[in-house]
Design an enzyme around this catalytic site. Structure first.
Site, PDB file in Angstrom:
ATOM      1  N   CYS A   2       0.864  -1.177   0.000  1.00  0.00           N
ATOM      2  CA  CYS A   2       0.000   0.000   0.000  1.00  0.00           C
ATOM      3  C   CYS A   2       0.894   1.219   0.000  1.00  0.00           C
ATOM      4  CB  CYS A   2      -0.923   0.000   1.214  1.00  0.00           C
ATOM      5  SG  CYS A   2      -2.007   1.456   1.274  1.00  0.00           S
ATOM      6  N   GLU A 105      -3.879   1.300  -5.843  1.00  0.00           N
ATOM      7  CA  GLU A 105      -2.893   0.321  -6.273  1.00  0.00           C
ATOM      8  C   GLU A 105      -2.682   0.495  -7.772  1.00  0.00           C
ATOM      9  OE1 GLU A 105      -0.083  -1.166  -5.857  1.00  0.00           O
ATOM     10  OE2 GLU A 105      -0.984  -1.909  -3.997  1.00  0.00           O
TER      11      GLU A 105
END
Length: 223
Positions: A2, A105
């Site tokens: 992340c 992402e």
């Protein structure tokens, strides 16, 4: 992994959600492009109560002589966190929650260009990530700098085609155990969210810049 996320829940609502006492230095919200090394909202427990505070996203081991003295540790792998010297003590005694709306992402197209995706819970609830934290004392600083990292694991089927890693995501019934309020057993929580927990859509490449801001960053986008 992340590397970016967004937070829009007001600070007072966040404190109420987690039943946590808020600090006076909480980051401003909304923020649709939270980046590493900036201050983030973190929920942690001390001997008295839960607290909602600000921490630097980028874990600093105690042996760093400066914030840039080694790799930028924004994520900690669940598979090795208990063994890594940087994280093993924090994994045992300094676990935290990092509340978000969702995270970004990136995948790659056939030409190798990075394509951003916005990932949230299907049920619309806040997406709460597992984290660990550490106080770091600089050689010339009077007060320690509180820092954190997000715990990651193998991606669930919901998002595996975009990226092979994801944050450990915790539901309300898991918060107390992760924070150490219910004794042992936090290690059992370090796994991918159940299938169909998450949803995702493509967003504009504008978010590729850490200077980008605004709610348009999370809006659906098609090339």
């Amino acid at each position: 992994m992340c590397g970016r996320f967004a937070v829009t829940l007001p600070n007072d609502a966040m404190a109420q959600l987690f039943q946590a006492a808020p600090a006076n230095n909480l980051p401003e919200v909304p923020n649709f492009n939270v980046c590493p090394t900036t201050g983030v909202h973190v929920v942690y427990s001390d001997t008295e109560m839960r607290r909602l505070g600000a921490m630097r996203w980028g874990f600093l081991p105690h042996w760093y002589k400066a914030p840039n003295d080694g790799p930028l540790l924004i994520n900690a792998r669940a598979e090795t966190i208990a063994d890594k010297p940087a994280f093993r003590a924090a994994c045992r005694t300094r676990r935290c929650l990092i509340p978000t709306d969702g995270f970004y992402e990136w995948s790659k197209d056939v030409e190798g260009d990075r394509l951003p995706w916005w990932i949230t819970r299907r049920d619309g609830a806040p997406l709460v990530m597992a984290g660990v934290w550490q106080d770091w004392q600089g050689p010339e600083d009077a007060d320690p700098l509180r820092t954190c990292a997000i715990v990651t694991t193998a991606a669930s089927a919901d998002i595996a085609e975009v990226h092979h890693r994801m944050p450990v995501i915790l539901g309300p019934d898991q918060w107390a155990k992760w924070l150490g309020e219910e004794g042992h057993g936090a290690a059992t929580l370090m796994q991918a969210a159940p299938e169909e927990t998450l949803q995702l859509h493509r967003v504009s490449r504008a978010v590729n810049s850490n200077r980008a801001s605004g709610p348009e960053l999370i809006e659906p986008f098609e090339d």
